[in-house]
Design an enzyme around this catalytic site. Structure first.
Site, mmCIF file in Angstrom:
data_model
loop_
_atom_site.group_PDB
_atom_site.id
_atom_site.type_symbol
_atom_site.label_atom_id
_atom_site.label_comp_id
_atom_site.label_asym_id
_atom_site.label_seq_id
_atom_site.Cartn_x
_atom_site.Cartn_y
_atom_site.Cartn_z
ATOM 1 N N GLU A 631 0.867 -1.187 0.000
ATOM 2 C CA GLU A 631 0.000 0.000 0.000
ATOM 3 C C GLU A 631 0.898 1.230 0.000
ATOM 4 O OE1 GLU A 631 -3.338 2.102 2.886
ATOM 5 O OE2 GLU A 631 -2.237 0.348 3.567
ATOM 6 N N GLU A 640 4.985 8.598 -4.088
ATOM 7 C CA GLU A 640 5.497 8.199 -2.777
ATOM 8 C C GLU A 640 6.489 7.047 -2.918
ATOM 9 O OE1 GLU A 640 2.484 7.748 0.176
ATOM 10 O OE2 GLU A 640 1.584 9.684 -0.268
#
Length: 927
Positions: A631, A640
């Site tokens: 995730e 990210e």
């Protein structure tokens, strides 16, 4: 890791309701006088106010349209409507006595609030102020009586016919020579008569005018508000005869002085919001729009030697018609062979329509109700004003809906602008089959969209309803608005979750550099949609494996364990045997995982500490995972550093192993948002140039609200509105670097560099303030997790990700039918990743024209706005067979905006941005 910031953890609005709609009543000065007179007050303060004719306040009734009749909440009422509590009704003695102790403005506010209004809009000054200004500033010696007396006294409002071009200009004494024209247009040296006292009447007025210009001030009898306590609940309205864009330079400058005087007085009374009249929509006035904007800016910005009249806190709201009243008037002239509204193209300060002319255009007004505008006058006007006023946040819009609504794409852009008020005259309502006032379907849809901005709705002209509104009385308009408010769909889960944080700039997380706090994890774990999708993906992956096999699942970046829970749930649903490894690099979150393993999961889950990029690969193939679940996605998919992290995780996978997610794609689309632009430049301690540069070269995570996407599908290349930039895939064979190091990792990060070039079709003129970024992730099989803005593709009610915003330092103006080329790069170095972006604007130059495409727009009832509209257009669809008003600037109609395949061409470059964030100088994500 999701990209919603930890600041949401303290959101106290998560389960709060949308703020109630604020509704204000526009009360003409004459109505205030009437209240004062009926309640036993003193003499009225003024006569009837004069409204600028180009605002079309003299429009009478709109006709009945059957298509709107079903939408009226009042249409089941029978019998005569009860008398509404008007501003002059009889009251009980106690209430009447209480009102007698109030000023006229306070009485009006009290009575209006008793009807259900929240505030009133009241003109700051009255007719006496207008009369004095006209006497001083429009005086002309030729119009004044001679010393011996003259039987004829021409009005000071008489216009002079200029010999050059035939333009009609009001006489003004504020510029030398303007008073030297005779009514025939011949320049002469004025020879005003001299009185017996040796002082000419004109000289006396000129001296008084100059004294006023030197020190502008009101007289007590010229204002409607005199005390601070009278201003509570009052929004001030500047004099509507003020014309800052008059062709007469003297009138412009004297009007500016008048406005500055009114704003200074409003500031003295503590009034925080003043509504000012708009510029004219007459094309002849367009050259003077810059004068209008400069005058507004001078009222907001302090000079070197004096304080601005609006102080440092007052908001100015421009009452801007939603479409061009001038254009509507010209269309009605062509349709009816006369001036439909009794207006002239050369309206001057102080002019107004006579009662007879108002009565004469009732039939033309009925025709106006059957039209829909296609012009871009309002937005183009606003764009120039705000640019010259440097995007000040103290300048807002009161969108006046008294003119026909434009098309859907034009209306949609107002979501990106600071619309703080919707001005709704009674004539903008239709009459349903029973005679009650209602709004058309297009207006209803527009209202529901604008409700998200929580504007103040101003009802105007309800004291004298149009004749066709035979039922309901003055309160029917307010009741209908409340009905629309109640019928509006409730906020979705995302809106409720993040209420108060819309259009709030947040720097994306850096989960590799920073160890997240427990409260941040808690915010992410509130999202049931994301984890349900992950569970479904794991469930389908398990079903594709042999039923007798035991599956080893590694959850890489386990956080506090929500994905571990979902993997166990999926195994139970699929009836499969599984073992899990929870790998986490955050030493603090590791404690939570260990506790959950001891108390909840038992031996089925093994907790390990480590970074997936450097964690040792298990020597035995049996200890390698069959499925890796992570995730690590950001708002742009890869922002990210999911690609860099999963490069390491792919080393663990068995050769036929599965990665969840298996791939993700980044998307871009150009957007307009004055609010985000000002937040970027003003919210960064922008006194330093370096601070401005850093703020304008940083991507932000934003829950968009006051935003409009500028692109549309179509154009020369049939481009999409939202376009794919690049994709990352994850499977054991997907990583293809040239060289690996001794740990099996890529020797460099060059394989994760990406670049993209997009060409967007811009159908309507707009200002681009940056790029909206989205992502779409394929978890497994047909399970897709998406924040794509298309509601058909996006995952409904998912809370974990907001879009990403790549700002432009300088706004980029895009003319209609332009093409915007966007360049985006994802660059890497040994210790960081960053984005660079730029854009260029082109205008296609046709080399061949398909004449069949260039057809005029029909103005009869057979032409329908819905005949060629898209599904998105139907969001604002009006009644069938609604004719359109073509734009004067687009003589071939809106179809001219859509080039035919024959119009493939070269392009002319007209603008471009700088390269943002070169070398990652302002923003980057650390590895």
């Amino acid at each position: 890791m999701a990209a919603v910031e930890a600041t949401l953890q303290s959101n106290g609005h998560a389960d709060g309701a949308r703020p109630p709609l604020s509704v204000a009543l526009h009360v003409p000065t004459s109505a205030v006088d009437q209240v004062n007179s009926v309640q036993g007050g003193s003499a009225p303060l003024s006569g009837n106010p004069n409204r600028r004719s180009h605002i079309q306040q003299n429009v009478q009734a709109l006709p009945t349209l059957p298509e709107a009749s079903h939408a009226n909440a009042l249409n089941t009422a029978t019998g005569p409507a009860p008398a509404a509590l008007g501003l002059t009704v009889d009251l009980d003695p106690t209430t009447s006595a209480a009102l007698n102790g109030l000023s006229p403005a306070q009485k009006t506010l009290t009575l209006s609030r008793s009807q259900g209004y929240d505030a009133i809009i009241l003109e700051l000054a009255n007719e006496r102020w207008k009369d004095r200004w006209e006497r001083l500033c429009l005086a002309n010696p030729a119009d004044l009586p001679s010393a011996s007396g003259s039987s004829a006294t021409p009005s000071p409002l008489t216009a002079v016919q200029m010999s050059s071009g035939g333009a009609m200009l009001a006489r003004s004494s504020s510029r030398q020579g303007l008073n030297s024209f005779t009514p025939g247009g011949v320049r002469q040296s004025p020879s005003p008569a001299v009185s017996s006292a040796g002082q000419s009447p004109f000289g006396s007025i000129a001296r008084e005018a100059e004294e006023w210009r030197k020190a502008p001030a009101f007289k007590r009898s010229e204002v409607n508000l005199t005390k601070l306590e009278e201003t509570e609940g009052v929004i001030a309205l500047a004099s509507q005869w003020i014309e800052l864009d008059s062709p007469d330079e003297g009138v412009r400058l004297d009007c500016e002085l008048a406005l500055r005087q009114e704003l200074a007085y409003a500031s003295y009374l503590g009034i925080s919001n003043v509504v000012i009249p708009p510029p004219s929509s007459d094309p002849a006035r367009k050259p003077f729009l810059a004068d209008y904007a400069r005058a507004i800016n001078s009222c907001l910005a302090s000079g070197s030697a004096e304080t601005a009249p609006a102080g440092s806190w007052m908001t100015l709201t421009i009452q801007l018609p939603v479409s061009s009243p001038y254009q509507l008037n010209k269309i009605l002239q062509r349709q009816n062979g006369k001036n439909g509204f009794g207006l002239t193209a050369s309206t001057t300060a102080g002019s107004n329509a006579s009662a007879s002319s108002q009565a004469s255009h009732a039939s033309a007004t009925s025709s106006a109700a059957l039209l829909r505008a296609e012009d871009d006058w309002a937005w183009e006007t606003w764009e120039q004003i705000r640019q010259l006023c440097a995007y000040t946040t103290r300048l807002q819009i009161a969108l006046d809906l008294g003119s026909p609504l434009p098309g859907p794409s034009i209306l949609a852009r107002w979501m990106a602008e600071p619309v703080s008020m919707l001005w709704v005259p009674s004539v903008s309502y239709l009459a349903n089959a029973k005679g009650f006032p209602v709004l058309s379907k297009a207006s209803q849809s527009f209202f529901r969209t604008m409700f998200k901005k929580n504007p103040t709705v101003v009802l105007s002209g309800v004291q004298s309803p149009p004749p066709t509104h035979s039922r309901g009385g003055p309160l029917a308009y307010l009741q209908y608005l409340r009905h629309l408010e109640k019928a509006a769909p409730p906020d979705g889960a995302v809106d409720s979750f993040a209420r108060g944080y819309t259009d709030w700039l947040q720097a994306p997380l850096q989960p590799l550099m920073d160890n997240l706090e427990g409260t941040t994890y808690e915010v992410f774990e509130r999202d049931p949609v994301k984890y349900a999708l992950y569970e479904e993906a794991v469930y389908k992956a398990l079903l594709d494996r042999p039923a007798s096999a035991s599956t080893l699942i590694w959850v890489c970046g386990a956080g506090r364990g929500p994905l571990v829970d979902r993997c166990l749930n999926a195994a139970d649903r699929a009836g499969r045997s599984v073992k899990l490894v929870a790998l986490e690099k955050n030493p603090n979150a590791l404690v939570t995982l260990q506790e959950r393993q001891a108390l909840e999961w038992g031996d089925q889950v093994r907790v390990q500490y480590g970074d997936m990029r450097r964690h040792a690969v298990p020597p035995s193939m049996a200890d390698r995972p069959d499925i890796v679940v992570s995730e690590l996605l950001g708002s742009f998919g890869d922002n990210e550093l999911s690609p860099e992290c999963l490069d390491g995780a792919m080393r663990f996978l068995k050769p036929n192993g599965i990665s969840i997610p298996s791939s993700y794609t980044a998307f871009l689309s150009p957007l307009s948002s004055a609010k985000l632009h000002t937040e970027v430049l003003n919210g960064s301690n922008a006194a330093l140039a370096s601070a401005v540069q850093k703020a304008a070269e940083t991507p932000y995570v934003v829950l968009f609200q006051n935003v409009a996407l500028l692109a549309a599908r179509g154009g020369r290349l049939n481009s999409e509105q939202v376009q794919e930039s690049w994709t990352f895939e994850h499977r054991p064979s997907a990583v293809t670097p040239l060289v690996y190091d001794e740990q099996g990792l890529p020797a460099s990060n060059g394989h994760n560099i990406r670049s993209a070039k997009h060409t967007f079709h811009i159908p309507q003129a707009g200002t681009c303030h940056g790029l909206a970024g989205y992502f779409e992730a394929h978890l497994y099989d047909n399970v897709v997790l998406s924040i794509h803005p298309d509601p058909v593709r996006g995952s409904k009610d998912m809370l974990s990700w907001f879009p990403i915003f790549f700002p432009f330092r300088e706004p980029l103006y895009l003319p209609a039918n332009a093409e915007l080329d966007v360049h985006m790069w994802r660059m890497t170095a040994s210790d960081r990743v960053w984005y660079e972006w730029s854009a260029e604007v082109f205008l296609p130059i046709p080399t061949a024209v398909d004449a069949a495409k260039q057809r005029p727009v029909s103005l009869d009832a057979s032409s329908s706005i819905g005949s060629t509209s898209t599904a998105a257009d139907q969001h604002f669809a009006n009644a069938p067979n609604t004719p359109r008003i073509p734009s004067l600037s687009l003589p071939n109609g809106p179809d001219a905006l859509q080039p035919s395949p024959m119009q493939t061409s070269t392009r002319a470059k007209i603008n471009m941005t700088r390269l943002h964030n070169p070398g990652g100088r302002s923003s980057w994500i650390g590895l």
